[in-house]
Motif scaffolding. Structure first.
Motif, PDB file in Angstrom:
ATOM      1  N   THR A   1      24.896  -4.086  45.930  1.00  0.00           N
ATOM      2  CA  THR A   1      25.496  -5.085  45.371  1.00  0.00           C
ATOM      3  C   THR A   1      24.677  -5.639  44.158  1.00  0.00           C
ATOM      4  O   THR A   1      24.906  -6.068  43.175  1.00  0.00           O
ATOM      5  N   ALA A   2      23.172  -5.487  44.347  1.00  0.00           N
ATOM      6  CA  ALA A   2      22.453  -5.738  43.593  1.00  0.00           C
ATOM      7  C   ALA A   2      22.651  -4.760  42.030  1.00  0.00           C
ATOM      8  O   ALA A   2      22.607  -4.943  40.969  1.00  0.00           O
ATOM      9  N   GLU A   3      22.856  -3.495  42.341  1.00  0.00           N
ATOM     10  CA  GLU A   3      23.204  -2.588  41.489  1.00  0.00           C
ATOM     11  C   GLU A   3      24.362  -2.969  40.596  1.00  0.00           C
ATOM     12  O   GLU A   3      24.409  -2.731  39.268  1.00  0.00           O
ATOM     13  N   ILE A   4      25.595  -3.552  41.268  1.00  0.00           N
ATOM     14  CA  ILE A   4      26.444  -3.899  40.593  1.00  0.00           C
ATOM     15  C   ILE A   4      26.263  -5.088  39.746  1.00  0.00           C
ATOM     16  O   ILE A   4      26.818  -5.255  38.590  1.00  0.00           O
ATOM     17  N   LEU A   5      25.678  -5.943  40.205  1.00  0.00           N
ATOM     18  CA  LEU A   5      25.374  -7.261  39.497  1.00  0.00           C
ATOM     19  C   LEU A   5      24.433  -6.832  38.314  1.00  0.00           C
ATOM     20  O   LEU A   5      24.813  -7.675  37.286  1.00  0.00           O
ATOM     21  N   LYS A   6      23.636  -6.251  38.266  1.00  0.00           N
ATOM     22  CA  LYS A   6      22.858  -5.758  37.259  1.00  0.00           C
ATOM     23  C   LYS A   6      23.533  -5.073  35.990  1.00  0.00           C
ATOM     24  O   LYS A   6      23.494  -5.574  35.123  1.00  0.00           O
ATOM     25  N   GLU A   7      24.726  -4.599  36.332  1.00  0.00           N
ATOM     26  CA  GLU A   7      25.569  -4.095  35.412  1.00  0.00           C
ATOM     27  C   GLU A   7      26.681  -5.077  34.797  1.00  0.00           C
ATOM     28  O   GLU A   7      27.147  -4.886  33.718  1.00  0.00           O
ATOM     29  N   SER A   8      26.912  -5.936  35.774  1.00  0.00           N
ATOM     30  CA  SER A   8      27.614  -7.058  35.199  1.00  0.00           C
ATOM     31  C   SER A   8      27.600  -7.851  33.982  1.00  0.00           C
ATOM     32  O   SER A   8      28.422  -8.582  33.272  1.00  0.00           O
ATOM     33  N   GLY A   9      26.083  -7.956  33.589  1.00  0.00           N
ATOM     34  CA  GLY A   9      25.844  -8.871  32.441  1.00  0.00           C
ATOM     35  C   GLY A   9      25.391 -10.064  32.958  1.00  0.00           C
ATOM     36  O   GLY A   9      25.095 -10.975  32.059  1.00  0.00           O
ATOM     37  N   ILE A  10      25.596 -10.780  34.473  1.00  0.00           N
ATOM     38  CA  ILE A  10      25.275 -11.977  34.742  1.00  0.00           C
ATOM     39  C   ILE A  10      23.788 -12.109  34.886  1.00  0.00           C
ATOM     40  O   ILE A  10      23.149 -11.213  35.286  1.00  0.00           O
ATOM     41  N   SER A  11      23.428 -12.889  34.192  1.00  0.00           N
ATOM     42  CA  SER A  11      21.780 -13.260  34.189  1.00  0.00           C
ATOM     43  C   SER A  11      21.363 -14.003  35.478  1.00  0.00           C
ATOM     44  O   SER A  11      21.919 -14.447  36.209  1.00  0.00           O
ATOM     45  N   GLY A  12      19.946 -13.777  35.732  1.00  0.00           N
ATOM     46  CA  GLY A  12      19.495 -14.358  36.747  1.00  0.00           C
ATOM     47  C   GLY A  12      18.296 -13.353  37.479  1.00  0.00           C
ATOM     48  O   GLY A  12      18.806 -12.088  37.410  1.00  0.00           O
ATOM     49  N   ASP A  13      17.509 -13.645  38.202  1.00  0.00           N
ATOM     50  CA  ASP A  13      16.694 -13.042  38.943  1.00  0.00           C
ATOM     51  C   ASP A  13      17.275 -12.593  40.248  1.00  0.00           C
ATOM     52  O   ASP A  13      18.388 -13.529  40.895  1.00  0.00           O
ATOM     53  N   LEU A  14      17.046 -11.414  41.037  1.00  0.00           N
ATOM     54  CA  LEU A  14      17.620 -10.815  42.286  1.00  0.00           C
ATOM     55  C   LEU A  14      16.743 -10.913  43.521  1.00  0.00           C
ATOM     56  O   LEU A  14      15.541 -10.496  43.301  1.00  0.00           O
ATOM     57  N   ILE A  15      17.342 -11.350  44.583  1.00  0.00           N
ATOM     58  CA  ILE A  15      16.318 -11.189  45.985  1.00  0.00           C
ATOM     59  C   ILE A  15      17.632 -10.498  46.723  1.00  0.00           C
ATOM     60  O   ILE A  15      18.720 -10.933  46.937  1.00  0.00           O
ATOM     61  N   VAL A  16      17.151  -9.416  47.505  1.00  0.00           N
ATOM     62  CA  VAL A  16      18.108  -8.689  48.227  1.00  0.00           C
ATOM     63  C   VAL A  16      17.766  -9.096  49.809  1.00  0.00           C
ATOM     64  O   VAL A  16      16.526  -9.000  50.262  1.00  0.00           O
ATOM     65  N   TRP A  17      18.657  -9.413  50.466  1.00  0.00           N
ATOM     66  CA  TRP A  17      18.690  -9.384  52.030  1.00  0.00           C
ATOM     67  C   TRP A  17      18.455  -8.245  52.800  1.00  0.00           C
ATOM     68  O   TRP A  17      19.654  -7.677  52.789  1.00  0.00           O
ATOM     69  N   ARG A  18      17.593  -7.630  52.969  1.00  0.00           N
ATOM     70  CA  ARG A  18      17.522  -6.373  53.889  1.00  0.00           C
ATOM     71  C   ARG A  18      17.060  -6.773  55.477  1.00  0.00           C
ATOM     72  O   ARG A  18      16.134  -6.173  55.612  1.00  0.00           O
ATOM     73  N   GLU A  19      18.076  -7.212  55.987  1.00  0.00           N
ATOM     74  CA  GLU A  19      17.845  -7.528  57.355  1.00  0.00           C
ATOM     75  C   GLU A  19      19.161  -7.258  57.803  1.00  0.00           C
ATOM     76  O   GLU A  19      20.295  -7.351  57.406  1.00  0.00           O
ATOM     77  N   MET A  20      19.268  -7.201  59.459  1.00  0.00           N
ATOM     78  CA  MET A  20      20.495  -6.982  60.062  1.00  0.00           C
ATOM     79  C   MET A  20      20.281  -7.844  61.345  1.00  0.00           C
ATOM     80  O   MET A  20      20.143  -7.257  62.293  1.00  0.00           O
ATOM     81  N   LEU A  21      20.496  -9.129  61.051  1.00  0.00           N
ATOM     82  CA  LEU A  21      20.244  -9.871  62.163  1.00  0.00           C
ATOM     83  C   LEU A  21      21.293  -9.941  63.211  1.00  0.00           C
ATOM     84  O   LEU A  21      21.314 -10.760  64.382  1.00  0.00           O
TER      85      LEU A  21
END
Length: 278
Positions: A13-33
């Motif tokens: 999702t982070a990779e797609i969002l980077k391509e989208s042009g939407i501004s903002g910093d990214l935090i990726v939730w890398r857990e499987m709770l």
């Protein structure tokens, strides 16, 4: 300086969002709770200790690797004071919805009145008969998803925390009675928990996933890759688990008493055949 921060359900999702042009910093939730031990308070020492232990004992991932991959990213959530809005990007499935409950609980620990909280959660779409994931959307459509984001109040976050606490307690009778769908902001909590309930064995039988695995092995000669592929296809068409290869490999490995492996091919043993006929 960015005024928005996006908390994303995964790296794709982070990779797609980077391509989208939407501004903002990214935090990726890398857990499987949805797997392993958890505690009601997200992000305290007890919580991380449980997760450290689980990843080390079950997945052979040491503490340093787990910290660098998951915790190092997630502790950024503890201080979002430099932003005006935080946007959560998640999907309809069990994997995502459990993480979303936990994330809302984590955000509530550090709640700020000066910060606006929003949710983008995909699933049902008027242009599709199937439930859609964030990976099903092109970067050019992310702006529309963002424009339609849902505002979350402190009351909404409190509801998500209640849901998380119910999930952590994991009492089947309480999970069946609790109304996970009473807050319309979270359209898929009930769907996800209904799927989770199928992970409980009933009447001495296997749960839904274990049964599917053994039925797959029984149906035809299968390698591990064949079995995982079949489970992913089944998941996409008949369930809302949202699991990846790693999780299904874990389920398969836990069933080792019910099968034998010869030349990389899985065969049910007597115990496996017997439990399927119960």
């Amino acid at each position: 300086m960015n005024t928005s921060v996006h908390i994303l359900n995964g790296d794709s999702t982070a990779e797609i969002l980077k391509e989208s042009g939407i501004s903002g910093d990214l935090i990726v939730w890398r857990e499987m709770l949805s797997e392993g031990p958890v505690s009601p308070t997200v992000g305290n020492d007890e919580f991380w200790g449980l997760r450290y232990g689980y990843f080390e004992s079950e997945l052979k991932i040491n503490k340093i690797a787990y910290y660098d991959t998951a915790i190092k990213e997630l502790i950024k959530i503890e201080d979002l004071s430099s932003y005006k809005e935080v946007v959560l990007w998640f999907e309809y499935d069990l994997f995502c919805q459990v993480n979303l409950m936990a994330l809302c609980t984590y955000l509530l620990n550090h709640y700020s009145k000066s910060l606006n909280y929003y949710l983008v959660c995909v699933g049902k779409d008027k242009d599709s008969e199937s439930l859609l994931t964030l990976s099903d959307y092109a970067p050019t459509t992310y702006q529309k998803l963002y424009d339609e984001r849902i505002k979350l109040s402190r009351h909404d976050l409190l509801f998500a925390r209640e849901c998380w606490e119910q999930y952590v307690e994991n009492d089947i009778s309480k999970l069946k009675k609790y109304n996970f769908g009473k807050n319309s902001k979270f359209n898929y909590f009930q769907l996800a928990v209904s799927q989770h309930l199928k992970r409980f064995p009933e009447n001495g039988k296997l749960n839904q996933i274990d049964t599917k695995i053994l039925e797959t092995i029984q149906k035809k000669k299968s390698t591990k890759r064949d079995i995982i592929k079949e489970l992913l296809f089944w998941q996409r068409n008949e369930t809302v688990y949202g699991f990846g290869d790693l999780q299904y490999e874990m389920y398969l490995d836990r069933l080792h008493l019910f099968y034998e492996i010869k030349n990389d091919t899985y065969y049910l043993n007597d115990k496996g055949r017997n439990i399927l006929t119960k």
